[in-house]
Design an enzyme around this catalytic site. Structure first.
Site, PDB file in Angstrom:
ATOM      1  N   GLU A 293       0.824  -1.215   0.000  1.00  0.00           N
ATOM      2  CA  GLU A 293       0.000   0.000   0.000  1.00  0.00           C
ATOM      3  C   GLU A 293       0.849   1.252   0.000  1.00  0.00           C
ATOM      4  O   GLU A 293       0.841   2.012   0.974  1.00  0.00           O
ATOM      5  CB  GLU A 293      -0.835   0.036   1.281  1.00  0.00           C
ATOM      6  CG  GLU A 293      -1.684  -1.155   1.537  1.00  0.00           C
ATOM      7  CD  GLU A 293      -2.347  -1.095   2.901  1.00  0.00           C
ATOM      8  OE1 GLU A 293      -1.853  -0.371   3.792  1.00  0.00           O
ATOM      9  OE2 GLU A 293      -3.355  -1.770   3.069  1.00  0.00           O
ATOM     10  N   CYS A 360      -0.283  32.363  11.068  1.00  0.00           N
ATOM     11  CA  CYS A 360       0.038  33.022  12.339  1.00  0.00           C
ATOM     12  C   CYS A 360       0.507  32.042  13.407  1.00  0.00           C
ATOM     13  O   CYS A 360      -0.147  31.876  14.445  1.00  0.00           O
ATOM     14  CB  CYS A 360      -1.166  33.814  12.805  1.00  0.00           C
ATOM     15  SG  CYS A 360      -1.628  35.050  11.597  1.00  0.00           S
TER      16      CYS A 360
HETATM   17  C1  LIG Z   1      -2.523   1.600   6.760  1.00  0.00           C
HETATM   18  C2  LIG Z   1      -1.634   2.413   5.891  1.00  0.00           C
HETATM   19  N1  LIG Z   1      -1.260   1.914   4.714  1.00  0.00           N
HETATM   20  C3  LIG Z   1      -0.471   2.619   3.872  1.00  0.00           C
HETATM   21  C4  LIG Z   1      -0.004   3.871   4.216  1.00  0.00           C
HETATM   22  C5  LIG Z   1       0.861   4.601   3.242  1.00  0.00           C
HETATM   23  O1  LIG Z   1       2.113   4.858   3.753  1.00  0.00           O
HETATM   24  P1  LIG Z   1       3.197   5.584   2.831  1.00  0.00           P
HETATM   25  O2  LIG Z   1       2.556   6.798   2.299  1.00  0.00           O
HETATM   26  O3  LIG Z   1       4.313   5.881   3.735  1.00  0.00           O
HETATM   27  O4  LIG Z   1       3.574   4.619   1.758  1.00  0.00           O
HETATM   28  C6  LIG Z   1      -0.359   4.420   5.448  1.00  0.00           C
HETATM   29  C7  LIG Z   1       0.154   5.735   5.844  1.00  0.00           C
HETATM   30  O5  LIG Z   1       0.495   6.033   6.919  1.00  0.00           O
HETATM   31  C8  LIG Z   1      -1.212   3.672   6.302  1.00  0.00           C
HETATM   32  O6  LIG Z   1      -1.585   4.167   7.480  1.00  0.00           O
END
Ligand SMILES: Cc1ncc(COP(=O)(O)O)c(C=O)c1O
Length: 432
Positions: A293, A360
């Site tokens: 992901e 600010c």
């Molecule tokens: C559950 C989950 N998956 C994927 C990501 C994506 O992480 P990154 O943008 O560091 O690849 C995040 C981001 O924090 C996340 O919380």
């Protein structure tokens, strides 16, 4: 002086001193669309998506799925590109889910994340039959079970575990520790599995973990894969189930300054793919679907933020027309960036200045003590690696409208999110 290629979009060039991205002169874009302005370079974006798909397909013999983590930046055009490139999409709210649907992302390739999903979000996710609800805690599971009684097709469920790994990153973006707010503790996992299996309207798909963002050391990602496989094997022995899918989340780091190493998606895929294969061999598990992901490493480098310099204070400060409300990262966790003056992007940076945002708060300093050529009010400042966790976290602090977002490529610029107007900002305001 030339641009550091691993920080700027792959199409970034300097022509007669002026910065071009996606074949567009960024000063012309600043004039045409106003500032602050965010650019998204289509070539860089699509290349990162393709690299992820190709790298994981090559590095892992089982099925693979790359889900773009929409929290890094999301709008309909971007989600359309996600769908065109064959990626799935991770969402964390009903509105992100709506964007996924409008963009035509197949619902089977959408995962709903979040540690505090509302009933409305769960209802929408199951009604639209998302590929998986990534369950974070037992209370959420109870609500999902209640909803699932109405379903004719069982809802896929991934259980998010807290793997008790302290990622080597800033505490604000470390999410896998035992005390972190995210995920089921390993002691609650069996209960969650038992409840999922006992619910005919739910279908257990497997396990998920995400230990944090902006990770460079991959040994903790390898350790996460190991824990996912170990838990899967334990659940097999206890419940007689085999995971279809294991997901070690996202998190691959990107460079924001020239001294940081380039992102290597292929190396990451080889490390994660090999870790999954060896862990599954060790625990005698069939190879599951490997889902990753990435958010930041897909969208960060494609983004460039343009600001107008509004004023100077002595030799130390440049004041710009944006700041923490469009990019909270420096104020939130001390993030550093790289910038150039757009009209002399290859001029030797010989002055050390700080770039103060317009908001600010004294903590609203976009760039602290960076080298730039001498600048004047009216100059356009271009900030690299600005695509991730900037606009997606933007606010209306000081009631300032949020910036526009423009997709650039082949010399064309397409507005994909218009600038907010004063009417937009005041639309919810109700006088006594
Ligand atoms: C559950 C989950 N998956 C994927 C990501 C994506 O992480 P990154 O943008 O560091 O690849 C995040 C981001 O924090 C996340 O919380």
């Amino acid at each position: 002086m030339s641009l550091a290629p691993h920080i700027w979009p792959v199409t970034a060039t300097v022509q007669a001193g002026r910065l071009f991205v996606g074949g567009c002169d960024v000063i012309e874009l600043a004039e045409r669309f106003g500032t602050p302005l965010y650019l998204l370079d289509e070539t860089t974006l699509r290349s990162a998506m393709r690299a992820y798909r190709q790298a994981f397909a090559a590095a892992y013999p089982g099925p693979t799925q790359v889900h773009y983590a929409g929290k890094a930046l999301l709008n309909t055009a971007l989600a359309q590109i996600v769908a065109q490139e064959g990626l799935g999409l991770d969402v964390v709210s009903a509105t992100e889910l709506q964007v996924a649907r409008c963009a035509g992302v197949p619902m089977a390739q959408v995962h709903l994340h979040g540690n505090a999903k509302t009933d409305a979000e769960l209802e929408r996710a199951v009604a639209w039959q998302v590929g998986a609800v990534v369950v974070d805690n037992l209370d959420e599971l109870a609500r999902l079970r209640a909803l699932s009684g109405l379903l004719s097709v069982p809802q896929g469920v991934l259980l998010r575990i807290a793997p008790a790994i302290e990622a080597d990153t800033h505490a604000h973006i470390a999410t896998g520790g035992a005390a972190a707010k995210f995920g089921l503790s390993l002691s609650a996992l069996d209960e969650a599995v038992a409840q999922t299996l006992a619910t005919p309207g739910l279908r257990w798909l497997g396990l998920h973990a995400h230990i944090g963002s902006q990770l460079f050391a991959l040994d903790q990602v390898v350790a996460t894969v190991e824990i996912l496989a170990a838990q899967a094997a334990r659940l097999r022995d206890r419940f007689g189930i085999t995971p279809l899918e294991l997901s070690p989340g996202g998190g691959l780091g990107v460079p924001y300054t020239a001294d940081q190493p380039a992102t290597d998606i292929y190396h990451y895929a080889r490390v994660v793919g090999a870790a999954m294969q060896s862990a599954c061999a060790r625990y005698d598990l069939p190879l599951p679907r490997l889902t990753v992901e990435p958010g930041r490493s897909i969208v960060a480098q494609a983004g460039v933020a343009l600001y107008r310099i509004v004023a100077r204070k002595g030799a130390q400060w440049l004041h710009i027309d944006g700041g923490m409300a469009d990019n909270i990262r420096p104020a939130l966790y001390g993030a550093r960036y790289t910038a150039v003056l757009a009209h002399c992007a290859d001029t030797l940076a010989d002055v050390v200045v700080s770039v103060g945002g317009r908001y600010c708060e004294s903590g609203d300093v976009l760039l602290r003590e960076v080298a730039l050529p001498s600048a004047q009010p009216g100059d356009v400042l271009a900030v690299a690696t600005a695509g991730a966790y900037t606009l997606s976290m933007a606010s209306n602090y000081n009631l300032v409208p949020r910036p526009a977002l423009v997709l650039v490529g082949n010399g064309q610029a397409r507005l994909i999110q218009r600038r907010e107007t004063e009417e937009d900002v005041l639309a919810r305001d109700i006088a006594l």
